[in-house]
Design an enzyme around this catalytic site. Structure first.
Site, PDB file in Angstrom:
ATOM      1  CG  ASP A 195      63.512   7.493  42.502  1.00 34.04           C
ATOM      2  OD1 ASP A 195      63.578   6.490  43.333  1.00 34.04           O
ATOM      3  OD2 ASP A 195      62.357   7.378  41.360  1.00 34.04           O
TER       4      ASP A 195
ATOM      5  CE  LYS B 225      58.258   2.795  41.617  1.00 30.96           C
ATOM      6  NZ  LYS B 225      58.839   4.088  40.960  1.00 30.96           N
TER       7      LYS B 225
HETATM    8  C1  BGC Z   1      58.897   3.704  45.841  1.00 29.32           C
HETATM    9  C2  BGC Z   1      60.320   4.879  45.810  1.00 29.32           C
HETATM   10  C3  BGC Z   1      60.596   5.077  44.635  1.00 29.32           C
HETATM   11  C4  BGC Z   1      59.268   6.130  44.632  1.00 29.32           C
HETATM   12  C5  BGC Z   1      59.526   7.402  43.373  1.00 29.32           C
HETATM   13  C6  BGC Z   1      57.425   4.730  45.209  1.00 29.32           C
HETATM   14  O1  BGC Z   1      57.157   4.064  44.358  1.00 29.32           O
HETATM   15  O2  BGC Z   1      58.386   2.884  46.688  1.00 29.32           O
HETATM   16  O3  BGC Z   1      61.269   3.578  46.056  1.00 29.32           O
HETATM   17  O4  BGC Z   1      61.907   6.357  45.149  1.00 29.32           O
HETATM   18  O5  BGC Z   1      58.380   6.006  44.700  1.00 29.32           O
HETATM   19  O6  BGC Z   1      60.105   6.322  42.168  1.00 29.32           O
END
Ligand code: BGC
Length: 503
Positions: free
Chosen positions: A202, A167
């Protein structure tokens, strides 16, 4: 191509667009293949590390039932902001919360990890000194649950090494390090008496929070900036955990953080378009998070932007004119797609406004066909995302056998901007789910927004850690466990602090 049927586009243009739309179509047989692959990947990931799906054991072994009590701190990193919360679980499916938000700048996301963790500790400090939080009893630290929404290799409830960032985060010197230790060190350097007790994804927070409020939950799933899910697995199937990972009695079950964003990195089952390939190639993590890149809010707008530019270049859109904003990498936010699809008016006034005001397209270049094409592009991209999302949900229903031998509701706790706000996203997901699990199971599946999984879930995680710690030490848990349970009652308070605590 229903949404383009009423346009005056010529047959050649319609044919061109139809060929694009076909690339985004995923038929029922392909959806089933995806579910089958999920089930194979679940098994492989539970047996061995380093497989297609991380299937992270979280060391959370119980779901709450709403009777839990206590006051805890929660720190949430992984969404748009950093959040510090104080959560009081009242034990009757009620909570009280206070929270402050802190902006995480791009510089912090991409700089040295130690600065990011210092900033997190400074934010906790700022929260504690500016909020009416009673100090812990003498010699007792405040217990904190950290919601850290990135893939970690977890080896205890309070230990986990970052596998890689997702992200848009890419802070250096974090991968391979224990994130709880980094946070604890930063807090200790500031002499802040807070104990990092539980590391929670999360999705795990979402599962725990939904179970607290609903009395049960089969899956916690996020469809937001990123996507992922967590569920309760039979412990005997988690064969990759080293012997001795648990002292004493082995648990019956364990929550697994799937990290499903990584599904199909090998590109075996999800049909991909040239627009996905472009996005992937130009991303900071090519060949990673393949499923997430087709589904989540971080990427959908960028896929649409790629389509629109392609159409501009082929003189099918905006009379062949683009704009600086449309030419900018990630310049078309997924939120705009949501606003575009919310505009149901014939003439598309909001769509035109977005294109001119937010995207800088010259009003003169926008005809009725262009409005229809932009709407169509958003629809095919978001429609595919919703369909693909249903595969993960269906796979969990199969994996856990939760629908078999009973007529109970199957509660799925969800969070994230797509599922919460994107028009038609949940309907699209449900429609495909119906074809995958049958109408009666789909009807029994209750998809509900989890209440602040990242805050309340982290507090529930910290409570679980405290309970386990006390059980090991033979100390009974009193009522109102946790600390500061004599807090003044009040409504939730949220404040946003622009880098107040910047390192
Ligand atoms: C992460 C996860 C997370 C998800 C939602 C992903 O990019 O790798 O750990 O739960 O995003 O936030």
């Amino acid at each position: 191509m229903t949404s383009l049927a009423n346009t005056s586009l010529n047959p050649a243009a319609l044919d061109f667009l139809e060929r694009i739309e076909r690339q985004f179509h995923v038929d029922d047989a392909q959806l089933q293949i995806i579910v089958d692959q999920f089930l194979k990947d679940f098994e492989a990931g539970l047996n061995k590390n380093g497989q297609a799906l991380p299937m992270v054991p979280t060391y959370v072994t119980h779901l709450p039932d709403g009777t839990e009590k206590g006051t805890f701190l929660a720190l949430d990193l992984g969404g748009t902001n950093l959040r510090v919360c104080q959560v009081t679980l009242l034990g009757n499916q009620q909570v009280e919360m206070k929270q402050s938000k802190y902006r995480v700048s791009d510089a912090l996301k991409t700089g040295e990890a130690v600065d990011l963790f210092n900033y997190m500790a400074d934010s906790v400090d700022h929260f504690l000194t500016t909020t009416d939080v009673a100090p812990g009893a003498e010699d007792e630290d405040l217990y904190l649950g950290l919601t850290f929404s990135f893939p970690v290799d977890q080896t205890a409830i309070n230990k986990g090494k970052l596998i890689h960032w997702t992200k848009g985060f890419m802070a250096t010197n974090a991968i391979g390090h224990d994130v709880m230790q980094m946070l604890q060190d930063a807090l200790d350097r500031r002499h802040i008496h807070v104990k990092c007790a539980a590391l929670i994804n999360d999705t795990v927070g979402c599962l725990l929070s939904h179970a607290y409020f609903s009395g049960g939950c089969i899956l916690g799933a996020i469809f937001g900036t990123g996507t992922n899910g967590a569920y309760v697995e039979d412990f005997t199937k988690v064969t990759k955990l080293p012997k001795g990972a648990f002292e004493g009695t082995l648990p019956k079950s364990m929550v697994i953080n799937i990290e499903w964003g990584a599904f199909d990195n090998a590109r075996k089952v999800i049909p991909r378009t040239i627009f996905d390939n472009k996005l992937d190639r130009e991303s900071i993590n090519p060949r990673f998070q393949a499923y997430e890149k087709c589904i989540s809010g971080m990427y959908l707008g960028e896929i649409v932007r790629n389509i629109l530019l392609y159409l501009v270049d082929n003189s099918i859109l905006f009379s062949g004119y683009s704009s600086k904003q449309l030419n900018t990498h990630y310049g078309f936010d997924t939120e705009l797609m949501s606003n575009i699809e919310s505009d149901k008016s014939d003439e598309g006034r909001t769509v035109r406004e977005i294109l001119t005001e937010k995207m800088g397209i010259d009003d003169q270049s926008i005809g009725p066909n262009d409005i229809a094409i932009v709407r169509w592009a958003c629809k095919i991209v978001a429609g595919r995302a919703a369909k693909l999302s249903s595969c993960a949900v269906a796979a969990i229903i199969h994996e856990t056998h939760c629908a078999e031998g009973n007529e109970d509701f199957l509660d799925v706790g969800v969070d994230g901007s797509l599922i919460a706000f994107y028009p038609g996203f949940e309907d699209g997901l449900r429609e495909s789910l119906r074809t995958l699990v049958g109408e009666s199971i789909e009807k029994r599946t209750r998809i509900g927004l989890a209440k602040d999984g990242s805050g309340i879930g982290a507090a529930l995680g910290a409570l679980g850690a405290l309970k386990a710690e006390r059980a090991r030490a033979g100390v009974p848990m009193g009522d109102g466990v946790g600390l500061n349970h004599h807090l003044p009652k009040g409504l939730a308070m949220t404040e946003m602090h622009p880098e107040t605590a910047a390192a």
